[in-house]
Design a protein around this motif. Structure first.
Motif, PDB file in Angstrom:
ATOM      1  N   GLU A 136       0.863  -1.354   0.020  1.00 14.83           N
ATOM      2  CA  GLU A 136      -0.187   0.148   0.087  1.00 14.83           C
ATOM      3  C   GLU A 136       0.845   1.183   0.055  1.00 14.83           C
ATOM      4  N   GLU A 137       2.035   1.429   0.856  1.00 18.01           N
ATOM      5  CA  GLU A 137       2.600   2.328   0.901  1.00 18.01           C
ATOM      6  C   GLU A 137       3.594   2.563  -0.418  1.00 18.01           C
ATOM      7  N   SER A 138       3.829   1.499  -1.070  1.00 15.21           N
ATOM      8  CA  SER A 138       4.796   1.425  -2.073  1.00 15.21           C
ATOM      9  C   SER A 138       3.658   2.090  -3.443  1.00 15.21           C
ATOM     10  N   LEU A 139       2.596   1.705  -3.128  1.00 12.47           N
ATOM     11  CA  LEU A 139       1.626   2.179  -4.441  1.00 12.47           C
ATOM     12  C   LEU A 139       1.367   3.631  -4.242  1.00 12.47           C
ATOM     13  N   GLN A 140       1.233   4.187  -2.823  1.00 13.93           N
ATOM     14  CA  GLN A 140       1.055   5.483  -2.711  1.00 13.93           C
ATOM     15  C   GLN A 140       2.287   6.178  -3.215  1.00 13.93           C
ATOM     16  N   ALA A 141       3.499   5.894  -2.741  1.00 15.21           N
ATOM     17  CA  ALA A 141       4.559   6.358  -3.182  1.00 15.21           C
ATOM     18  C   ALA A 141       4.786   6.529  -4.610  1.00 15.21           C
ATOM     19  N   GLY A 142       4.370   5.424  -5.390  1.00 14.89           N
ATOM     20  CA  GLY A 142       4.331   5.632  -6.743  1.00 14.89           C
ATOM     21  C   GLY A 142       3.192   6.537  -7.521  1.00 14.89           C
ATOM     22  N   GLN A 143       2.138   6.902  -6.725  1.00 20.73           N
ATOM     23  CA  GLN A 143       1.123   7.484  -7.205  1.00 20.73           C
ATOM     24  C   GLN A 143       1.785   8.983  -7.014  1.00 20.73           C
ATOM     25  N   GLN A 144       2.398   9.253  -5.937  1.00 20.21           N
ATOM     26  CA  GLN A 144       3.092  10.528  -5.804  1.00 20.21           C
ATOM     27  C   GLN A 144       4.098  11.022  -6.548  1.00 20.21           C
ATOM     28  N   PHE A 145       4.804   9.975  -6.899  1.00 24.00           N
ATOM     29  CA  PHE A 145       5.874  10.099  -8.141  1.00 24.00           C
ATOM     30  C   PHE A 145       5.316  10.315  -9.155  1.00 24.00           C
ATOM     31  N   GLY A 146       4.202   9.793  -9.627  1.00 25.90           N
ATOM     32  CA  GLY A 146       3.610   9.974 -11.076  1.00 25.90           C
ATOM     33  C   GLY A 146       3.020  11.371 -11.016  1.00 25.90           C
ATOM     34  N   VAL A 147       2.313  11.869  -9.808  1.00 27.32           N
ATOM     35  CA  VAL A 147       1.753  13.259  -9.897  1.00 27.32           C
ATOM     36  C   VAL A 147       2.915  14.329 -10.088  1.00 27.32           C
ATOM     37  N   GLY A 148       4.111  14.005  -9.475  1.00 27.95           N
ATOM     38  CA  GLY A 148       5.226  14.883  -9.397  1.00 27.95           C
ATOM     39  C   GLY A 148       5.763  15.097 -10.827  1.00 27.95           C
ATOM     40  N   ILE A 149       5.857  13.838 -11.474  1.00 30.34           N
ATOM     41  CA  ILE A 149       6.612  13.985 -12.882  1.00 30.34           C
ATOM     42  C   ILE A 149       5.629  14.192 -14.141  1.00 30.34           C
ATOM     43  N   ALA A 150       4.287  13.859 -13.785  1.00 27.72           N
ATOM     44  CA  ALA A 150       3.454  14.317 -14.911  1.00 27.72           C
ATOM     45  C   ALA A 150       3.601  15.292 -15.633  1.00 27.72           C
ATOM     46  N   PRO A 151       3.828  16.548 -15.055  1.00 29.21           N
ATOM     47  CA  PRO A 151       3.996  17.994 -15.697  1.00 29.21           C
ATOM     48  C   PRO A 151       5.177  17.904 -16.408  1.00 29.21           C
ATOM     49  N   LYS A 152       6.182  17.355 -15.839  1.00 27.13           N
ATOM     50  CA  LYS A 152       7.548  17.232 -16.736  1.00 27.13           C
ATOM     51  C   LYS A 152       7.488  16.424 -17.883  1.00 27.13           C
ATOM     52  N   ILE A 153       6.900  15.181 -17.748  1.00 27.36           N
ATOM     53  CA  ILE A 153       6.739  14.367 -18.838  1.00 27.36           C
ATOM     54  C   ILE A 153       5.704  15.290 -20.010  1.00 27.36           C
ATOM     55  N   GLN A 154       4.789  15.826 -19.502  1.00 33.85           N
ATOM     56  CA  GLN A 154       3.793  16.730 -20.494  1.00 33.85           C
ATOM     57  C   GLN A 154       4.379  17.832 -21.280  1.00 33.85           C
ATOM     58  N   GLU A 155       5.360  18.341 -20.288  1.00 33.54           N
ATOM     59  CA  GLU A 155       6.471  19.556 -20.888  1.00 33.54           C
ATOM     60  C   GLU A 155       7.443  18.830 -21.868  1.00 33.54           C
ATOM     61  N   ARG A 156       8.020  17.817 -21.669  1.00 30.30           N
ATOM     62  CA  ARG A 156       8.823  17.350 -22.723  1.00 30.30           C
ATOM     63  C   ARG A 156       8.163  16.756 -23.724  1.00 30.30           C
ATOM     64  N   ILE A 157       7.156  16.295 -23.756  1.00 25.15           N
ATOM     65  CA  ILE A 157       6.390  15.850 -24.828  1.00 25.15           C
ATOM     66  C   ILE A 157       5.850  16.781 -25.828  1.00 25.15           C
ATOM     67  N   MET A 158       5.261  17.899 -25.018  1.00 24.53           N
ATOM     68  CA  MET A 158       4.867  19.137 -25.802  1.00 24.53           C
ATOM     69  C   MET A 158       6.088  19.676 -26.635  1.00 24.53           C
ATOM     70  N   ALA A 159       7.421  19.690 -25.862  1.00 26.49           N
ATOM     71  CA  ALA A 159       8.483  20.394 -26.756  1.00 26.49           C
ATOM     72  C   ALA A 159       8.861  19.468 -27.718  1.00 26.49           C
ATOM     73  N   ARG A 160       8.905  18.068 -27.818  1.00 28.07           N
ATOM     74  CA  ARG A 160       9.125  17.440 -28.763  1.00 28.07           C
ATOM     75  C   ARG A 160       8.087  17.307 -29.890  1.00 28.07           C
ATOM     76  N   PHE A 161       6.785  17.481 -29.456  1.00 28.94           N
ATOM     77  CA  PHE A 161       5.746  17.741 -30.523  1.00 28.94           C
ATOM     78  C   PHE A 161       6.022  18.812 -31.218  1.00 28.94           C
ATOM     79  N   ARG A 162       6.405  20.128 -30.625  1.00 28.40           N
ATOM     80  CA  ARG A 162       6.910  21.525 -31.251  1.00 28.40           C
ATOM     81  C   ARG A 162       7.950  21.217 -32.121  1.00 28.40           C
ATOM     82  N   GLU A 163       9.143  20.400 -31.682  1.00 30.17           N
ATOM     83  CA  GLU A 163      10.437  20.273 -32.552  1.00 30.17           C
ATOM     84  C   GLU A 163      10.135  19.502 -33.834  1.00 30.17           C
TER      85      GLU A 163
END
Length: 169
Positions: A136-163
């Motif tokens: 359960e704690e691992s699942l929560q940690a993974g979810q927190q990681f996902g929430v934290g990294i999602a904007p970075k992933i989105q930013e990188r993908i959008m930059a690549r789309f523009r490129e």
């Protein structure tokens, strides 16, 4: 309304479809039953979890589609889903028909006995108690990681789309 219920039931039935069983010896069945009991995964306990999960999903869908529905509908959903799932998984043995082939395929009788023996030790009892908490704690940690990294992933993908000229800035 009927369409929602039928769709949800079909989804549930497909997700817990019964596997075709090889012949499993009575001794191996006893070992699997012991292990399922030790790990809190008996047909009764899992049936309760399945019916609670199913009722929550149905209730959520129903609230979204008919917010002003009579509250008795939620009681009926819980009662009927618990009754049917208990009948199918416990009374008719559907849970064991699903689980025996899985354990049979993945473990020998000797391995099952070793797991049972381990679970009867102080360390084994601690593992049975602590591993669900760790999961359960691992699942929560993974979810927190996902929430934290999602904007970075989105930013990188959008930059690549523009490129690549997929999206213009």
């Amino acid at each position: 309304m009927r369409k929602i219920i039928v769709t949800t039931l079909l989804t549930y039935v497909i997700s817990v479809s019964v596997y075709a069983a090889d012949t499993v010896s009575n001794e191996k069945i006893k070992l699997i039953d012991t292990l399922l009991e030790q790990t809190g995964q008996t047909a009764v306990k899992m049936g309760d979890k399945f019916s609670n999960s199913f009722a929550l999903q149905m209730n959520h869908m129903l609230q979204q589609h008919q917010p002003d529905i009579n509250p008795k509908a939620f009681v009926i959903i819980e009662e009927e889903s618990k009754a049917l799932i208990t009948e199918e998984l416990v009374v008719k043995g559907g849970y064991n028909k699903m689980m025996y082939p899985i354990y049979h395929k993945n473990f020998t009788e000797g391995e099952l006995q070793q797991m049972i023996n381990l679970n009867n030790t102080e360390l084994g009892r601690k593992m049975l108690k602590v591993l669900p908490v760790i999961s359960e704690e691992s699942l929560q940690a993974g979810q927190q990681f996902g929430v934290g990294i999602a904007p970075k992933i989105q930013e990188r993908i959008m930059a690549r789309f523009r490129e690549e000229g997929i999206f213009k800035a």
